[in-house]
Design an enzyme around this catalytic site. Structure first.
Site, PDB file in Angstrom:
ATOM      1  N   SER A 114       0.820  -1.254  -0.100  1.00  0.00           N
ATOM      2  CA  SER A 114       0.162  -0.118   0.208  1.00  0.00           C
ATOM      3  C   SER A 114       0.930   1.329  -0.048  1.00  0.00           C
ATOM      4  O   SER A 114       1.786   1.418  -0.785  1.00  0.00           O
ATOM      5  CB  SER A 114      -1.039   0.008   1.118  1.00  0.00           C
ATOM      6  OG  SER A 114      -1.904   0.725   1.130  1.00  0.00           O
TER       7      SER A 114
ATOM      8  N   ASP B 288      -8.618  -4.027  -6.463  1.00  0.00           N
ATOM      9  CA  ASP B 288      -8.175  -3.351  -5.248  1.00  0.00           C
ATOM     10  C   ASP B 288      -8.838  -2.226  -5.168  1.00  0.00           C
ATOM     11  O   ASP B 288      -8.760  -1.410  -5.950  1.00  0.00           O
ATOM     12  CB  ASP B 288      -6.558  -3.294  -5.412  1.00  0.00           C
ATOM     13  CG  ASP B 288      -5.988  -2.807  -3.878  1.00  0.00           C
ATOM     14  OD1 ASP B 288      -6.632  -2.095  -3.221  1.00  0.00           O
ATOM     15  OD2 ASP B 288      -4.828  -3.339  -3.678  1.00  0.00           O
TER      16      ASP B 288
ATOM     17  N   HIS C 256      -7.373  -5.921  -0.955  1.00  0.00           N
ATOM     18  CA  HIS C 256      -6.157  -4.960  -0.934  1.00  0.00           C
ATOM     19  C   HIS C 256      -4.692  -5.726  -0.805  1.00  0.00           C
ATOM     20  O   HIS C 256      -4.848  -6.464   0.084  1.00  0.00           O
ATOM     21  CB  HIS C 256      -6.373  -4.194  -0.097  1.00  0.00           C
ATOM     22  CG  HIS C 256      -5.307  -3.007   0.256  1.00  0.00           C
ATOM     23  ND1 HIS C 256      -4.618  -2.207  -1.045  1.00  0.00           N
ATOM     24  CD2 HIS C 256      -4.800  -2.306   1.270  1.00  0.00           C
ATOM     25  CE1 HIS C 256      -4.059  -1.347  -0.685  1.00  0.00           C
ATOM     26  NE2 HIS C 256      -3.942  -1.315   0.932  1.00  0.00           N
TER      27      HIS C 256
END
Length: 531
Positions: A245, A473, A501
């Protein structure tokens, strides 16, 4: 907004690694492009694009004392942490003025277990910005990463400056945070808009009062330079790193600054550094709409779906109607805190990070919609905000705003600008668009000005870097992974066709095998590999 904050996903399913949720970029901050001359550490290429400039290979003499450090390792404090060592490293508050003060960086490791020759240190970061890398290491990475990887690498984490144990920024106390998170983020009247703007201003002032000068020195570029201090302190010639991320932005920034020191970098759930905050927030809005559509299709197949068995548009209208009711009449939770529209929205978003959370979301919505009980959705919201049972908060949200507002200029500077953008955000997501747009106003009156802006990261001459993207995602849309991979000089793109994710360690043998082979053997997957 994971501006950038991609945030905590729901719990993993039993078939997957029991890891700590990966964080995303959300409720970020920026919109206007920044010129090359004003952005920290950037330059303009022949075409006029802003590019992150590599730092000189030689370490400046003024930084030599920081690079000469060696960690004084000690056993970490706390139950269950006996296998971990902890230490503190000194970093300059301002790399351009190393004598202007220092800050303490927390670092932790679990040594390679063997068998096999040690490959060095593997640093990990779960994202945020604001997620504790040490918390991620000790709760998951050093225990849940594949055994062959843990056998060959010392597993290491550094909490970025301003985060967790590295001089954390804390903007509000628990009761004030409770009021802040319950603030209406879909204002219907001038008075409600003023209340929201005031809440953002109070938050920023609280951060400044707590952090002082540090608030202007928690940028991603500075944290990437801290990673190089850690690399040197650990005795590694090159950095080996897995970032998820926002951690991909941190890792890519390191590669751009130190391409000659790139070892094996995995950037999972990638961010695109060329996007301004407005575009980041808008595209993440669309990402969560995609995730919500996938959830509603699954929900409609279940006999107990609280949003109905119709098409996704019907489910979206039903959820919006539920949110509208909460706006006027919050639900009781049995905890002395009401479930407001904003808290319910965050509860839904938290569960959309991972399809493993869909059953929990379905149950929570059933409690709210059918039983008029807001407790389950409030619990999801508290997970998202990292609120504990005693009413205290981790500093995730404070650090998130501090980093985002420093990295990029604000997405919007006035409520009128948000109003003008609402149609575009609602188009991106009829359910979440309005709230995401108003949340993008959070950096409008931040106490410290942005020190950087959108830019390309090329890392010319670096070793191969693996960029991983998931096609659906919600927090870091797949196009961001494609964008980052297209910029990096030596990147290969590994695609996971699925929901949720990030991809590594989430149940795909194809993804895990490709990443493990790269970490252990240095051989990246073929560019364009799909799993």
């Amino acid at each position: 907004m994971e501006n950038r904050r991609p945030r905590p996903p729901a719990r993993r399913s039993p078939r997957r690694s029991p890891r700590r949720p990966v964080l995303a970029v959300f409720l970020a901050a920026a919109t206007a492009l920044v010129s090359a001359c004003s952005a920290e550490g950037t330059t303009a290429d022949a075409s006029g694009d802003t590019v992150l400039a590599a730092l000189p290979k030689a370490t400046p003499k003024a930084l030599a004392p920081f690079y000469d450090q060696r960690p004084a390792w000690r056993t970490c404090e706390g139950a269950g942490k006996e296998e971990f060592e902890c230490a503190t490293l000194k970093a300059p508050l301002d790399y351009d003025n190393p004598t202007a003060g220092t800050l303490d960086l927390a670092i932790s490791r679990k040594e390679a277990t063997g068998p096999g020759a040690r490959l060095g240190s593997l640093l990990v970061n779960p994202g945020g910005p604001g997620g504790s890398a040490i918390g991620y290491l000790q709760s998951y990475a050093a225990l849940g990463y594949p055994a062959p990887v843990r056998a060959r690498y010392d597993m290491v984490a550094v909490d970025p400056r301003g985060v967790a144990d590295s001089e954390p920024v804390n903007c509000l106390d628990g009761p004030a945070m409770d009021r802040h998170t319950a603030t209406d983020t879909t204002p219907d009247t001038p008075a409600e808009r003023k209340t929201l703007v005031t809440a953002f201003e109070k938050y920023g002032k609280g951060c400044q009062a707590d952090a002082g000068k540090t608030l202007g020195h928690v940028s991603t570029i500075e944290s990437a330079r801290d990673l190089d201090l850690a690399r040197s302190a650990l005795g590694d010639e090159k950095l080996t790193y897995v970032g998820a991320s926002y951690g991909t932005f941190l890792g890519a920034t390191y590669a751009g600054l130190y391409p000659h020191r790139v070892g094996r970098l995995v950037l999972d759930g990638a961010m695109d550094p060329t996007l301004d905050a407005r575009r980041l927030n808008l595209e993440q809005t669309a990402g969560f709409d995609t995730a919500f559509t996938a959830f509603t299709k699954d929900c409609a197949r279940q006999k107990d779906c609280p949003l109905g068995a119709g098409d996704p548009a019907d489910a979206g209208r039903n959820l919006t109607a539920f949110f509208d009711k909460l706006d006027a009449d919050p639900l009781p939770t049995g905890q002395g805190r009401a479930l407001t529209e904003s808290l319910a929205t965050m509860g839904v978003i938290a569960a959309l990070y991972d399809e493993a959370g869909w059953p929990q979301l379905r149950a929570a919505l059933t409690s709210g919609v059918k039983d008029r009980d807001g407790n389950a959705l409030l619990a999801l919201s508290d997970l998202y905000y990292e609120r504990d049972a005693d009413g205290g908060y981790q500093n995730l949200m404070s650090a998130n705003a501090a980093v985002n507002c420093l990295d990029l200029p604000p997405a919007f500077t006035t409520p009128d600008e948000v109003e003008a953008a609402l149609p575009e955000f609602r188009k991106a997501s009829p359910v979440f668009g309005e709230g995401f747009a108003w949340a993008s106003l959070n950096c409008a009156r931040w106490p410290t000005p942005a020190t950087s802006g959108p830019h390309r990261i090329e890392a010319t001459g670096s070793a191969p870097i693996v960029v991983v993207g998931t096609t659906r995602d919600p927090a870091t849309p797949y196009r961001w992974a494609r964008g980052l991979a297209s910029q990096l000089d030596s990147a290969t793109l590994l695609t996971y066709d699925g929901d949720g994710h990030t991809a590594f360690g989430r149940g795909s043998d194809c993804v895990d095998t490709a990443v493990n082979t790269y970490l252990l053997e240095g051989t990246p997957p073929k560019n364009g590999t799909r799993c």
